[in-house]
Scaffold this motif. Structure first.
Motif, PDB file in Angstrom:
ATOM      1  N   TYR A  42      27.941  21.618  35.932  1.00  0.00           N
ATOM      2  CA  TYR A  42      28.217  20.372  36.654  1.00  0.00           C
ATOM      3  C   TYR A  42      28.946  20.596  37.975  1.00  0.00           C
ATOM      4  O   TYR A  42      28.529  20.064  39.011  1.00  0.00           O
ATOM      5  CB  TYR A  42      28.976  19.390  35.758  1.00  0.00           C
ATOM      6  N   ASN A  46      27.441  19.922  41.938  1.00  0.00           N
ATOM      7  CA  ASN A  46      28.135  19.166  42.983  1.00  0.00           C
ATOM      8  C   ASN A  46      28.260  19.988  44.266  1.00  0.00           C
ATOM      9  O   ASN A  46      28.072  19.454  45.364  1.00  0.00           O
ATOM     10  CB  ASN A  46      29.519  18.739  42.479  1.00  0.00           C
ATOM     11  N   GLU A  49      25.057  20.072  46.108  1.00  0.00           N
ATOM     12  CA  GLU A  49      24.823  18.854  46.875  1.00  0.00           C
ATOM     13  C   GLU A  49      25.613  18.886  48.186  1.00  0.00           C
ATOM     14  O   GLU A  49      25.083  18.538  49.246  1.00  0.00           O
ATOM     15  CB  GLU A  49      25.230  17.633  46.036  1.00  0.00           C
ATOM     16  N   LYS A  65      22.559  11.914  36.402  1.00  0.00           N
ATOM     17  CA  LYS A  65      22.300  12.188  37.823  1.00  0.00           C
ATOM     18  C   LYS A  65      21.181  13.211  37.931  1.00  0.00           C
ATOM     19  O   LYS A  65      21.317  14.336  37.462  1.00  0.00           O
ATOM     20  CB  LYS A  65      23.563  12.747  38.487  1.00  0.00           C
ATOM     21  N   TYR A  67      18.966  15.731  39.974  1.00  0.00           N
ATOM     22  CA  TYR A  67      19.016  16.530  41.197  1.00  0.00           C
ATOM     23  C   TYR A  67      17.625  17.019  41.575  1.00  0.00           C
ATOM     24  O   TYR A  67      16.835  17.408  40.711  1.00  0.00           O
ATOM     25  CB  TYR A  67      19.913  17.745  41.009  1.00  0.00           C
TER      26      TYR A  67
END
Lengths: 174, 174
Positions: A42, A46, A49, A65, A67
């Motif tokens: 996780y 992030n 991103e 979420k 991706y």
DNA sequence: CAGAACATGTAACCGGTTACATGATTTT
DNA sequence: AAAATCATGTAACCGGTTACATGTTCTG
């Protein structure tokens, strides 16, 4: 670095996925070469991103979420795959055991080697059953068939080594 | 934990050794399964001494400290080898690359796979030459012949996989 | 409505890597 | 005398594991 690559690889191969989806893959097929827990996945997603190598393209139910890899992500992956840095940093606990087993007195080593052989034989059987369910790709893939094939070959090599080494050690005893 | 075991294994197999000696083994034969740097080895040897699994039996020139495994050390090693915890925590960067390579478009993947095949072929050749120099043990060992044999088998498996996967992907293109 | 599975996150800790640091002996 | 090799250590940092923490949706 490698976790990042593995994530990009999964996103490229399996299409848009959530951290949860990816975590399952890291427990399954990928675990033979590289394992990772959700607690590591996780935060890395992030970061991916932030670095614009992947984007969140869908916020599904339950906070899910999804991706998707970006073009920048693809090129980062491609360039990693192209640089064949022969640095083989391997870390295998079972490999270490294999390395050390023949150091035991043969009376102890032989049964342990047979046990290892049986264990790997079982795993080979399991993976072969898995392979039966997926036929070899007839189109340029994006599936895990080749990886599965590699896994089977490697396990088979270990199984045979353990078995033959046990035979050999046994032969010495007589 | 595994580093500790690896050190005990080396001390059991190779007899009394210094940290420097052990570090060289971790760069050589052992590196195929478990690598370690001197910065990790020296502190761990000190801990081994505190825990009385090894003792310093000789202080040679240049501050050289020779460690010898104790009976407690041997039994710690033996019990680790006997507990076949099937937990295969593997971490292989090159394995990850293999896993991901077939995901590339065949035009890119095939040459990279051929390259990997060549690389492993070279390593297999190198290890086989190494094996030539040591004959297979005729007495219950304590030498690295079996480990070398395993290394060769595993590298061979990867070499063949890379080569055949390249062939297969090429076949699909036509 | 209870329990399982889905889904994401954080924090403390441990193991390992890189870089820094030092000094002794041997070889050229 | 310089360079290479032998030989041991420490410290900062990073990657990974374990455990903690929280809330949602589905299934029986």
């Amino acid at each position: 670095m490698s976790l990042r690559i593995a994530l990009l690889g999964m996103l490229a191969a399996g299409g848009p996925s959530s951290g949860y989806d990816l975590a399952k893959q890291f427990e399954g097929s990928l675990s033979h070469v590289w394992a990772a827990r959700h607690s590591q996945i996780y935060p890395e997603l992030n970061k991916l991103e932030v670095d614009e190598l992947a984007t969140v393209t869908d916020d599904g139910a339950r906070g899910r979420k999804v991706y998707t890899i970006t073009d920048a992500g693809r090129s980062a992956l491609d360039s990693w795959l192209r640089t064949t840095e022969a640095r083989q940093r391997v870390r295998s606990e079972s490999g270490l055991r294999m390395f050390l087993l023949p150091l035991l007195p043969p009376g102890e080593a032989v049964p342990l080697l047979r046990q290892e052989a049986a264990l790997y034989a079982a795993q080979v059987a399991e993976l072969e059953a898995e392979r039966e369910r997926h036929s070899p790709p007839t189109k340029p893939g994006r599936n895990g068939w080749y990886a599965l094939d590699l896994g089977i070959r490697q396990m088979t090599a270990i199984r045979d080594w353990a078995s033959e080494t046990a035979d050999h050690l046994e032969g010495l005893g007589k």
